[in-house]
Design an enzyme around this catalytic site. Sequence first.
Site, PDB file in Angstrom:
ATOM      1  N   HIS A 153     107.746 -15.571  30.447  1.00 46.68           N
ATOM      2  CA  HIS A 153     108.711 -14.580  30.936  1.00 46.68           C
ATOM      3  C   HIS A 153     108.444 -13.283  30.191  1.00 46.68           C
ATOM      4  O   HIS A 153     108.643 -13.211  28.983  1.00 46.68           O
ATOM      5  CB  HIS A 153     110.125 -15.090  30.647  1.00 46.68           C
TER       6      HIS A 153
ATOM      7  N   ASP B 212     113.267 -19.023  41.421  1.00 48.21           N
ATOM      8  CA  ASP B 212     114.023 -18.588  40.241  1.00 48.21           C
ATOM      9  C   ASP B 212     115.450 -19.137  40.275  1.00 48.21           C
ATOM     10  O   ASP B 212     116.376 -18.528  39.744  1.00 48.21           O
ATOM     11  CB  ASP B 212     114.041 -17.058  40.129  1.00 48.21           C
TER      12      ASP B 212
END
Lengths: 435, 317
Positions: A188, A314
């Site tokens: 990330h 997500d």
Amino acid sequence: MLSDRRPILLANARIIDPSRDLDFAGDLLIAEGVIREGKRGIGAAGVPEGTEQIDCRGRIVAPGLIDMRAFVGEPGAEHRETLASASQAAAAGGVTTIVCQPDTNPPIDDPAIVDFILRRARDTAIVHVHPMAALTKGREGTEMTEIGLLKAAGAVAFTDGAKSVTNAQVMRRALTYARDFDALIVHHTEDPDLIGEGVMNDGELASRLGLSGVPKAAETIMLERDLRLVALTGGRYHAASITCAESIDVLKRAKDRGMAVTASASVNHLTLNENDIGPYRTFFKVAPPLRTNDDREALVEALASGLIDVVMSDHNPQDVETKRLPFAEAAPGAIGLETMLSASLRLVHDGRVDWTRLIDAMSARPAKLLGLPGGTLRPGAPADVIVIDPDIPWVLDPDELKSKCKNTPFDEARLQGRVIRTIVAGRTAYEYASA
Amino acid sequence: MNIAASSSFVLNRRHLLGIEGLSHAEIVGLLDLSEEFVSLNRQIEKKRTSLRGRTQINLFFESSTRTQSSFELAGKRLGADVMNMAVASSAIKKGETLIDTAITLNAMHPDILVMRHHASGAVELLSQKVDGSVINAGDGAHEHPTQALLDALTIRRNKGRIEGLIVAICGDILHSRVARSNIILLTTLGARVRLVAPSTLLPSGIERLGVEVTRDMREGLADADIVMMLRLQRERMNGSFVPSVQEYFAYFGLDARKLAYAKKDALVMHPGPMNRGVEIDSHVADGAQSLIREQVEMGVAVRMAVLEALSRNLPNA
């Protein structure tokens, strides 16, 4: 339903198999949990006795989707989502494999927890579940996890989930060590110091709303750093969620140099932009934040060209307690397993991305990156197959969502096209009621 | 006793959440109505009965002296029953969410809720959950509409107009709801707005709100009719946004020397509370060009006007 493992013939379909770059009209035969064959004119004569025959005229048959990034909540936040509820949601969205993230409590940073996830999934989930394991112990960004043992236990990749590893030395060592096990590192890319108090994309809109902004540089700087480290170490690297045009430039430079670098974009960032936040709608608060429409356009283009490899949901369930708050105080995250396909079909209907590339980004590509057997309609492959009605119009009713949480940015959105049947390992796991 | 207001202006909306979205006519209507209350407030008999029977709750999640007290006085002078929620000692401190607080208060049938909150958008969120009118008394770094209205009233009374004036807003624009509301209001009424601040205290894209932006007080104050100073919070001057108080004052503090860059008859404003010696020098704050005390007086009048204009639109009004 689960006991029914009769052979299935999906007849007269448009069959799209990006793993072999095939797109043809024909029939697909499934038996004993695997794909037998797909070709024109298998017909009723060529199938075993007792085969369930489904007429798929006007419909698309594709490999079941593999969602490379879903936050589930088991263990530790079962009130938000369990492996069981996530799998129901996945099946309803055409996702036959969930890749769950290690952002759990305790985090998936120990082989025993990988084992726990796999056992729980085997006993309670109706789709395949593969965990990514934490890259660092406790997801604290300081010491690497047992990458070898975790991989042997069944972890498909290594990531600190929604957290970035800020220490470049830790990241460098992890990339170096992971290379020995051919382990994929998923990261990330958001520098927490540059995020600061930011809660939405930095810019005019944030200024108007009086909200602190997250500059795109928070993502781009971290991505640049990572790619330098990949060049240094030669590890396999995947950017977990790319959101802006600048990051695409960075990614393109690395790919042009032939580096082993890939990237995902979330369906949210491909179909929504910061303007959707409107009057502080917290269901549109995600991390990284929704960017401008120019960024979204750039992402769509990069998806079409293959520069962005993977589309993921997500999926991040948040309940009323974490979402019904002032925008800055609300938790980021949106559910997406059930809407990933239908929402991203907007890009196909708009002529921006073709069917094969979209299905590829949600099946064959992630399968290849993670070393999973699905994502293909090749004879002998696991019978993870979906049937899509490409045109059926529907309005998303949050009450009908299977997920335990209803924090969808597509609340009451008009969508076109959806999965009408999801087959996991040869068994029908979901069937659209009004199909 | 109850002299009807001569202006029959009605704010044709349920809430006042911000200046954004208000039309030119609505702003002027509110300012005109405020003028009447300025006169009323200077009389011995300051009472009206237009809000008699109404309940007004002041819900302040951030401490406030002038805004809360002026809303309280405004409500009382219009005859409303005014209750101040002491948030520090209430359920919110015990972990109750904003929405639960809203639902609880709503069950008591307040006609008007005046709310201040540290989070941008919190007032809008509350307004979705209650039946009465909601007035934004400041939400995060978003808006503080009654402050902008009282500033505009103060300017108009002293300059006779707003259109065409050059207004320099100086200081911590980034964290300022006062700046945002003032920018929208003043540009809507045709003023030229300039922002003067160090770049770390300017929100990105702010120039797209139709303002001129500069980092230099001499440039920013040149030919200005109004110099509006903003408060700089103590915790932001220790190196996080500006290096020190001394450096900030040297470049951005308003003293007589910098004020001389502006027009001779320029007037100085500050929404308060002031940090003397940080953003403004005491001689300027208390000097002949200062409107700071008058702003406070206008605050009560403007809040009476807002309460009155919204209440005319309440059910059974």
